[in-house]
Each structure stands twice: as structure tokens, then as C-alpha cells.
Write an enzyme that holds these catalytic residues in place. Structure first.
Site, mmCIF file in Angstrom:
data_model
loop_
_atom_site.group_PDB
_atom_site.id
_atom_site.type_symbol
_atom_site.label_atom_id
_atom_site.label_comp_id
_atom_site.label_asym_id
_atom_site.label_seq_id
_atom_site.Cartn_x
_atom_site.Cartn_y
_atom_site.Cartn_z
ATOM 1 N N THR A 1 11.432 -17.001 -4.629
ATOM 2 C CA THR A 1 11.958 -17.084 -3.265
ATOM 3 C C THR A 1 13.253 -17.901 -3.312
ATOM 4 O O THR A 1 13.681 -18.346 -4.376
ATOM 5 C CB THR A 1 10.936 -17.736 -2.312
ATOM 6 O OG1 THR A 1 11.430 -17.665 -0.969
ATOM 7 C CG2 THR A 1 10.661 -19.185 -2.681
ATOM 8 N N GLU B 1 20.307 -11.814 5.867
ATOM 9 C CA GLU B 1 20.486 -12.756 4.771
ATOM 10 C C GLU B 1 20.684 -12.012 3.450
ATOM 11 O O GLU B 1 20.136 -10.911 3.262
ATOM 12 C CB GLU B 1 19.246 -13.642 4.629
ATOM 13 C CG GLU B 1 18.963 -14.486 5.851
ATOM 14 C CD GLU B 1 17.780 -15.393 5.639
ATOM 15 O OE1 GLU B 1 16.860 -15.025 4.902
ATOM 16 O OE2 GLU B 1 17.777 -16.496 6.219
ATOM 17 N N HIS C 1 15.782 -10.532 5.006
ATOM 18 C CA HIS C 1 16.488 -10.835 3.763
ATOM 19 C C HIS C 1 16.311 -9.658 2.804
ATOM 20 O O HIS C 1 15.413 -9.680 1.968
ATOM 21 C CB HIS C 1 15.913 -12.116 3.152
ATOM 22 C CG HIS C 1 16.728 -12.640 2.017
ATOM 23 N ND1 HIS C 1 16.773 -13.994 1.710
ATOM 24 C CD2 HIS C 1 17.509 -12.029 1.101
ATOM 25 C CE1 HIS C 1 17.560 -14.170 0.657
ATOM 26 N NE2 HIS C 1 18.006 -13.000 0.265
ATOM 27 N N HIS D 1 13.416 -22.370 5.690
ATOM 28 C CA HIS D 1 12.604 -22.247 4.467
ATOM 29 C C HIS D 1 11.420 -23.202 4.492
ATOM 30 O O HIS D 1 11.573 -24.413 4.508
ATOM 31 C CB HIS D 1 13.382 -22.414 3.167
ATOM 32 C CG HIS D 1 12.639 -21.767 2.037
ATOM 33 N ND1 HIS D 1 12.782 -20.426 1.707
ATOM 34 C CD2 HIS D 1 11.685 -22.248 1.210
ATOM 35 C CE1 HIS D 1 11.962 -20.135 0.704
ATOM 36 N NE2 HIS D 1 11.278 -21.214 0.382
ATOM 37 N N ASP D 2 10.236 -22.587 4.546
ATOM 38 C CA ASP D 2 8.966 -23.328 4.567
ATOM 39 C C ASP D 2 8.785 -24.201 5.811
ATOM 40 O O ASP D 2 7.933 -25.103 5.810
ATOM 41 C CB ASP D 2 8.789 -24.166 3.301
ATOM 42 C CG ASP D 2 8.372 -23.293 2.112
ATOM 43 O OD1 ASP D 2 8.571 -23.737 0.966
ATOM 44 O OD2 ASP D 2 7.849 -22.173 2.340
ATOM 45 N N ARG E 1 0.823 -1.218 0.000
ATOM 46 C CA ARG E 1 0.000 0.000 0.000
ATOM 47 C C ARG E 1 0.857 1.268 0.000
ATOM 48 O O ARG E 1 0.356 2.387 -0.027
ATOM 49 C CB ARG E 1 -0.944 -0.040 1.216
ATOM 50 C CG ARG E 1 -1.963 1.056 1.331
ATOM 51 C CD ARG E 1 -2.894 1.138 0.139
ATOM 52 N NE ARG E 1 -3.746 -0.014 0.009
ATOM 53 C CZ ARG E 1 -4.958 -0.105 0.569
ATOM 54 N NH1 ARG E 1 -5.402 0.860 1.357
ATOM 55 N NH2 ARG E 1 -5.699 -1.160 0.357
HETATM 56 C C1 LIG Z 1 16.795 -18.046 2.716
HETATM 57 C C2 LIG Z 1 15.358 -18.351 2.906
HETATM 58 O O1 LIG Z 1 14.893 -19.401 2.650
HETATM 59 C C3 LIG Z 1 14.537 -17.296 3.435
HETATM 60 O O2 LIG Z 1 15.183 -16.722 4.476
HETATM 61 C C4 LIG Z 1 14.261 -16.171 2.506
HETATM 62 O O3 LIG Z 1 14.295 -14.997 3.239
HETATM 63 C C5 LIG Z 1 12.909 -16.270 1.917
HETATM 64 O O4 LIG Z 1 12.797 -15.146 1.082
HETATM 65 P P1 LIG Z 1 11.372 -14.493 0.816
HETATM 66 O O5 LIG Z 1 10.801 -14.091 2.160
HETATM 67 O O6 LIG Z 1 11.690 -13.346 -0.087
HETATM 68 O O7 LIG Z 1 10.540 -15.584 0.177
HETATM 69 N N1 LIG Z 2 16.207 -18.710 6.257
HETATM 70 C C1 LIG Z 2 14.805 -19.036 6.220
HETATM 71 C C2 LIG Z 2 14.009 -17.842 6.637
HETATM 72 O O1 LIG Z 2 14.547 -16.872 7.133
HETATM 73 C C3 LIG Z 2 12.554 -17.840 6.462
HETATM 74 O O2 LIG Z 2 12.125 -18.702 5.440
HETATM 75 P P1 LIG Z 2 10.533 -18.865 5.310
HETATM 76 O O3 LIG Z 2 10.034 -19.383 6.644
HETATM 77 O O4 LIG Z 2 9.963 -17.509 5.014
HETATM 78 O O5 LIG Z 2 10.333 -19.862 4.196
#
Ligand SMILES: CC(=O)[C@@H](O)[C@H](O)COP(=O)(O)O
Ligand SMILES: NCC(=O)COP(=O)(O)O
EC number: 2.6.99.2
Length: 250
Positions: free
Chosen positions: A109, A72, A43, A200-201, A18
Site C-alpha cells: 500500500t 490518486e 487510486h 492513510h489508515d 470473484r
Molecule cells: C495514498 C493512500 O494512502 C491511499 O489513498 C491509497 O489509496 C491506499 O492504497 P490501497 O487502497 O491500494 O491500500
Molecule cells: N489518501 C488516503 C486514502 O484515500 C485512503 O487511505 P486508507 O484509508 O485506505 O488507508
């Protein structure tokens, strides 16, 4: 106990949608810290799709002396308009940890770790510079990476296991092979003195099985699922739920 580092990228996605200042990444990080999170992760990507350099500065001031700050980014990504580069951000923010991730702008991502056979020589001086800035350095690595031990050779302190494939297998109903690969990769890393982070996830649903299956994980950084779950349950309750999963996993 494994440290929970809350990634607030997705709060910035909502804010940027927004063009204003709400929701605030600082307020979200404050709530996560008050709920017991042991770290905050961001990140800042070169395309500034979510976290911006100003957020990095603001969050550095917020977390200082309270919890760990994990920054990151891709150390190979050159500076551009509005993005000073990961090393400049680390030099300014002085986070406790820098997690190096080989992402390009075209990626939706993060979806892969480093290829150390290709990248080790370029990484080594950058890792040394980051460590001279006082940061612990973690390399984002695929489970099953053939040369995980080379992360120690380039001077990294830790690896971060990319848990996307594990999370996908978990959702599909059979994560046993993916979990075994993560456990073996963690064991190989630990055998050469590397600490092991993961991310991640990860989610409330899959985190407990992961931590029980992969011994010695020092930190999990979680954002997408956690922020999504917080939309329904609230950030305080959601962070506390993750902490309970971590405690229960032992
Ligand atoms: C490295 C990783 O897996 C995540 O920390 C990353 O920050 C995901 O990036 P997005 O939030 O941009 O999807
Ligand atoms: N390094 C993983 C992170 O910071 C977050 O990943 P996600 O939970 O957004 O997939």
C-alpha cells in the site's frame, strides 16, 4: 468543515476477488454520497489490483456535479496494458483533484510521500499539465518532510499528509509525537499557501484526535478502515459516524 472523501478501493478488492461485478464500486460510492460524503477517492494502480480504468470512468459519471472526485496515482508510472497512465485517466475523468502518490507496484500500500529534493524537477511539468486539465493538485507527503515548502514551488495546490505513522502510534497508545509532527508540517505548508489534506489508515478511533491536533485540514480521504467498519455497521451508518466525528472535532 473538513471534507470526508470516501475511498472505494477496497470495494473493488472484494469485487475482483470473484471476477464478477459485485460488490459494485458505483453502488458503494452512491451510498456514501447519499450518507453525506463530500467526495469519492480512488487510486487506480498500474497493476489494477483493485480500481480499474473502467471504474474511474463509471465513478466520474456518478459523482459529476454532486461531490468532489479525487483521483490518486503515481504520475511517473508509465502506461501499460490496461493502464493508460494517471494523466490520461485525469484527462478523461476530469476529477476536481489529482493526488500524486509515489507508489511502486511492489508496495502492499502507500507507505511514503515524495522526496522533493529528488522529484521536484520531474513533478513540475506534470503538475502544470494536471492543472491545465482543471484538477487541483495535491502531493502525498510525509509528516516531517524537510522540504515541504517545495510543494508550492512545483505548483501544487495542496499536500496530503501521510497519516500512516500517526495511526500506528495512536494504536500503540502514544500518538503525541506523531501528531505534533503532523501539526508542524501542516503549519509549514499553510504558511506558504498550501492547503492540507490527510489520509492513510485514518479510522473512527483516531480521526477525532487527529483533526483536533492538526488545525485546518481541508479533506480526509478514508477507505480501508471505513469499508472494514462498514462490513459490520453498514456503509450508510459508517459514513454518518465519520461525519459526526468530523463535526465533533470542530
Ligand atoms: C495514498 C493512500 O494512502 C491511499 O489513498 C491509497 O489509496 C491506499 O492504497 P490501497 O487502497 O491500494 O491500500
Ligand atoms: N489518501 C488516503 C486514502 O484515500 C485512503 O487511505 P486508507 O484509508 O485506505 O488507508
Amino acid at each position: 468543515m473538513t471534507v470526508l472523501s470516501v475511498n472505494v478501493n477496497k470495494v473493488a478488492v472484494l469485487r475482483n476477488s470473484r471476477g464478477g461485478s459485485e460488490p459494485s464500486v458505483v453502488a458503494a460510492a452512491e451510498a456514501a454520497i447519499r450518507a453525506g460524503a463530500g467526495g469519492i477517492t480512488v487510486h487506480p494502480r498500474p497493476d489494477q489490483r483493485h480500481i480499474r480504468p473502467g471504474d474511474v470512468r463509471d465513478l466520474a459519471a456518478l459523482v459529476a456535479g454532486r461531490v468532489e472526485y479525487n483521483l490518486e496515482g503515481n504520475p511517473f508510472a508509465p502506461p501499460r496494458e490496461g493502464y493508460p497512465g494517471l494523466l490520461a485517466l485525469v484527462a478523461e475523468a476530469r476529477p476536481q483533484q489529482a493526488t500524486l502518490v509515489p507508489d511502486g507496484d511492489g508496495q502492499l500500500t502507500s507507505d511514503h510521500g515524495f522526496d522533493l529534493a529528488r522529484d521536484a524537477a520531474r513533478l513540475r511539468p506534470l503538475v502544470a499539465e494536471l492543472k491545465s486539465l482543471g484538477a487541483r493538485v495535491s502531493l502525498f507527503m510525509d509528516a516531517g518532510a524537510p522540504d515541504i515548502e517545495r510543494a508550492a514551488d512545483v505548483g501544487a495546490d495542496r499536500i496530503e499528509l501521510y497519516t500512516g505513522p500517526y495511526a500506528e502510534a495512536f494504536a500503540a497508545g502514544d500518538a503525541s509525537a506523531a501528531l505534533a509532527l503532523c501539526a508542524e508540517t501542516a503549519r509549514r505548508a499553510q504558511a506558504v499557501g498550501l492547503g492540507v489534506n490527510a489520509g492513510h489508515d485514518l479510522s473512527q478511533a483516531n480521526l477525532g484526535a487527529f483533526l483536533r491536533g492538526v488545525p485546518g485540514v481541508l479533506e480526509v480521504s478514508i477507505g480501508h478502515a471505513l469499508v472494514g467498519e462498514a462490513l459490520y455497521a453498514g456503509l450508510d451508518a459508517t459514513v454518518k459516524a465519520y461525519l459526526q466525528v468530523i463535526r465533533t472535532a470542530g
